[in-house]
Design an enzyme around this catalytic site. Structure first.
Site, short mmCIF file in Angstrom:
data_model
loop_
_atom_site.label_atom_id
_atom_site.label_comp_id
_atom_site.label_asym_id
_atom_site.label_seq_id
_atom_site.Cartn_x
_atom_site.Cartn_y
_atom_site.Cartn_z
N GLU A 79 -9.83 0.96 4.83
CA GLU A 79 -10.09 0.62 3.27
C GLU A 79 -9.92 -1.03 3.36
O GLU A 79 -10.80 -1.67 2.83
CB GLU A 79 -9.35 1.34 2.21
CG GLU A 79 -9.50 1.10 0.92
CD GLU A 79 -8.63 1.86 0.17
OE1 GLU A 79 -8.73 1.95 -1.16
OE2 GLU A 79 -7.67 2.23 0.45
N HIS A 80 -8.57 -1.29 3.61
CA HIS A 80 -8.24 -2.69 3.48
C HIS A 80 -7.90 -3.20 4.78
O HIS A 80 -7.23 -2.44 5.65
CB HIS A 80 -6.96 -2.83 2.75
CG HIS A 80 -7.06 -2.42 1.09
ND1 HIS A 80 -6.68 -1.07 1.05
CD2 HIS A 80 -7.89 -2.79 0.07
CE1 HIS A 80 -6.95 -0.89 -0.22
NE2 HIS A 80 -7.63 -1.82 -0.83
N GLN A 84 0.84 -1.39 0.10
CA GLN A 84 -0.07 0.16 -0.03
C GLN A 84 0.98 1.22 0.11
O GLN A 84 0.43 2.10 -0.71
CB GLN A 84 -0.99 -0.05 1.12
CG GLN A 84 -1.85 -1.16 1.09
CD GLN A 84 -2.82 -1.33 -0.03
OE1 GLN A 84 -3.57 -0.24 -0.36
NE2 GLN A 84 -2.43 -2.34 -0.73
N HIS A 96 -53.62 17.79 -1.40
CA HIS A 96 -53.37 16.41 -1.33
C HIS A 96 -54.73 15.61 -0.52
O HIS A 96 -54.99 14.60 -1.04
CB HIS A 96 -52.27 16.47 -0.24
CG HIS A 96 -50.96 16.83 -0.74
ND1 HIS A 96 -50.48 17.89 -1.20
CD2 HIS A 96 -49.77 15.80 -0.87
CE1 HIS A 96 -49.32 17.81 -1.59
NE2 HIS A 96 -48.85 16.64 -1.28
N HIS A 120 2.01 3.14 -3.35
CA HIS A 120 0.98 3.94 -4.03
C HIS A 120 1.45 5.21 -4.33
O HIS A 120 1.72 5.73 -5.31
CB HIS A 120 -0.27 3.57 -3.69
CG HIS A 120 -1.09 2.41 -3.84
ND1 HIS A 120 -1.44 2.15 -5.41
CD2 HIS A 120 -1.54 1.34 -3.40
CE1 HIS A 120 -1.96 1.13 -5.58
NE2 HIS A 120 -2.20 0.54 -4.07
#
Length: 439
Positions: A336-337, A268, A429, A271
Site C-alpha cells: 500500500e505504502h 503504520q 443484428h 493504526h
C-alpha cells in the site's frame, strides 16, 4: 544472533534463507472475509433498513452507538452546522485543515479527464464523454478514533469530479460529535451528514430511506461490518474497494537515520494490531541499528501496546542480498505504502511495478501522505496494488462512448457488422445494420 535481534519485538527474515518464501507468505497472508455470524448479522441489518427505512436506522443507531434518537432529525446535520464547526476551530487547526484541503484539491484537479472525440474520413464521429456521478456517499470511521483526513481524501476528489451531491455518514458512539471531522466535511464540500455507522449506514446509502438519499457509489473505510455490507450491496451501488489493514514497506540503503525508520514503521503499526510494517535492506548492521531503535523508542509511544502487537504479529526486518533482491521483494509484496529511503529513488522508480503510493527519498515520511502532501491516502491493500489504484477523481466519474455515423460510415460499418452478426446467427443484428447500407 545479536543482542538486538534477541530482544526485538519484530521478526528477522533473510531472502537467502531456505524457508524465506513460506515465511513471507505467512506474514503477508490476510483474510478479510467475515465469518458466518457477521455475514448473517449484516444481512439482517440490510434487510431491516430496506424494509423499514428510517425506523430501522434509528433503532440500530440507538442500539449500537448507545444513542437516544427519536427520529432521523436527531441524526442529521445540515451544511450550516458543518460551517459552524469549521468557524469554531482553534486557529491552528483551522489553518492546518485548510492548507491540507487546498493541497489535496490542487493535486486532484490535475486528474480530471477530458471528454474527447475525433472525426474519421467518411464523417463518422467517435469519442468519449466524461460525466460525474449524481450522488456519492462517504463513510468516515468514528469509533476508536476520528479521521478528518479521511473526510478530505474521500470527499474532495468527488467535489473536484463534479458530483452534484456528497452525503457523509459517520458514527457518533455515545453521541459524541468530532468538530474537526465536521469542519473537514465543510471544507470538502459535503452537503449533508448523517450520524450513522456500521452496516446500517451502508444500507441507508445503498437503498435510500425516507430521509437518506440513495447514492451511486459508496467510498471510505470501516470495520468488518462495514466491509461486509459494502461487499453485499455492490452491484446496486458502486464501491471503492474492500480495504485491509494499513501497510508500509520501507527500503533503506543504510544511509537513513535508524530512528527515522523505526518511527516510520510505528506510524503504520499504531493504526491497529493487524497493520503491517516491513523494512528491507541489504545492510545487516543497519538492520541491527533499526531493531535497536525500535526497542528503545517503542516505550515512548502512546499506543505502544498496539504497535508492539502489530510488529510481533505482522512486522519484519528483512535482510536481502542486494538492490535487485529488494526490487523483486517490492513487486512481490505490492505494498500500500512504499518508502524508497535511498540515495537515488528516481533510479528505482522504473523498476517498481506494484505499489499504491511511493514515497521517495529519506525526507519523505509516509505520514506526510496521510495528511497533507496532496495525493490520495485511500490506497489498495493486501497486494491489490497489482491491479488497483489510489482513489481519485476518476472514481467519481463515468465514461460514455460516443458514436455518430455518417451515411457513408454507416454503410461501410454495416457491411462489416452484417458479416459478423450472421456468423453469430444473430440475424436481427445483421438486418438492422443492412438497412443502413446505401448504394
Amino acid at each position: 544472533m545479536t543482542d538486538s535481534q534477541a530482544s526485538s519485538p519484530i521478526a528477522r527474515l533473510a531472502t537467502g534463507d531456505a524457508d524465506f518464501a513460506s515465511r513471507l507468505d505467512a506474514l503477508l497472508a490476510w483474510e478479510g472475509v467475515s465469518d458466518a455470524a457477521v455475514q448473517q448479522r449484516v444481512e439482517e441489518i440490510l434487510e431491516a433498513v430496506q424494509e423499514r427505512g428510517d425506523a430501522a436506522l434509528v433503532e440500530a443507531s440507538n442500539r449500537f452507538d448507545r444513542l437516544s434518537a427519536s427520529s432521523m432529525a436527531d441524526l442529521t446535520l445540515e451544511a450550516p452546522r458543518l460551517r459552524r464547526a469549521f468557524e469554531g476551530l482553534p486557529d491552528e487547526q483551522r489553518e492546518a485543515l485548510t492548507r491540507a484541503a487546498e493541497r489535496i484539491r490542487v493535486y486532484h484537479e490535475r486528474q480530471k479527464p477530458e471528454s474527447w472525440r475525433y472525426t474519421e474520413a467518411d464523417g463518422t464521429v467517435l469519442g468519449q464523454q466524461v460525466t460525474p456521478l449524481d450522488r456519492a456517499g462517504i463513510y468516515v470511521p468514528g469509533g476508536k478514533a476520528a479521521y478528518p483526513s479521511s473526510v478530505l481524501m474521500n470527499a474532495i476528489p468527488a467535489h473536484v469530479a463534479g458530483v452534484r451531491e456528497i452525503v457523509m455518514v459517520v458514527p457518533t458512539p455515545d453521541g459524541v460529535l468530532n468538530e474537526l471531522v465536521l469542519a473537514a466535511a465543510h471544507l470538502a464540500g459535503v452537503d449533508r451528514v448523517f450520524t450513522l455507522g456500521g452496516a446500517q449506514a451502508v444500507a441507508a446509502l445503498a437503498y435510500g430511506t425516507e430521509t437518506v438519499p440513495r447514492v451511486d457509489k459508496i467510498v471510505g473505510p470501516g470495520n468488518i461490518y462495514v466491509a461486509t455490507a459494502k461487499r453485499a450491496v455492490f452491484g446496486r451501488v458502486g464501491i471503492d474497494m474492500i480495504a485491509g489493514p494499513s501497510e508500509i514497506l520501507v527500503v533503506s540503503d543504510g544511509g537513513t537515520d535508524p530512528d527515522w525508520l523505526a518511527m516510520d514503521l510505528f506510524s503504520q503499526a499504531e493504526h491497529d494490531e493487524d497493520a503491517q510494517a516491513i523494512l528491507v535492506s541489504w545492510d545487516a548492521d543497519h538492520l541491527d541499528a533499526v531493531a535497536a531503535a525500535i526497542e528503545r523508542l517503542l516505550p515512548t509511544l502512546e499506543r505502544a501496546a498496539i504497535v508492539r502487537e502489530s510488529l510481533a504479529n505482522r512486522g519484519a526486518l528483512v535482510h536481502c542480498r542486494d538492490r535487485a533482491d529488494a526490487v523483486a521483494l517490492i513487486n512481490r509484496v505490492a505494498p500500500e505504502h512504499l518508502e524508497l529511503s535511498v540515495g537515488d529513488p528516481e533510479g528505482w522508480l522504473p523498476e517498481v511495478r506494484h505499489a499504491g503510493a511511493i514515497f521517495m527519498g529519506r525526507h519523505t515520511a509516509e505520514a506526510l501522505g496521510d495528511y497533507c502532501a496532496g495525493p490520495n491516502h485511500v490506497l489498495p491493500t493486501s497486494g491489490t496494488a497489482r491491479f488497483s489504484s489510489p482513489l481519485g477523481v476518476y472514481d467519481f466519474q463515468k465514461r460514455s462512448s460516443i458514436i455518430h455515423c455518417s451515411p457513408r460510415g454507416a454503410a461501410e460499418l454495416g457491411r462489416v457488422a452484417s458479416v459478423l452478426a450472421r456468423g453469430e446467427s444473430l440475424t436481427a443484428h445483421a438486418r438492422s445494420a443492412e438497412y443502413r447500407i446505401q448504394g
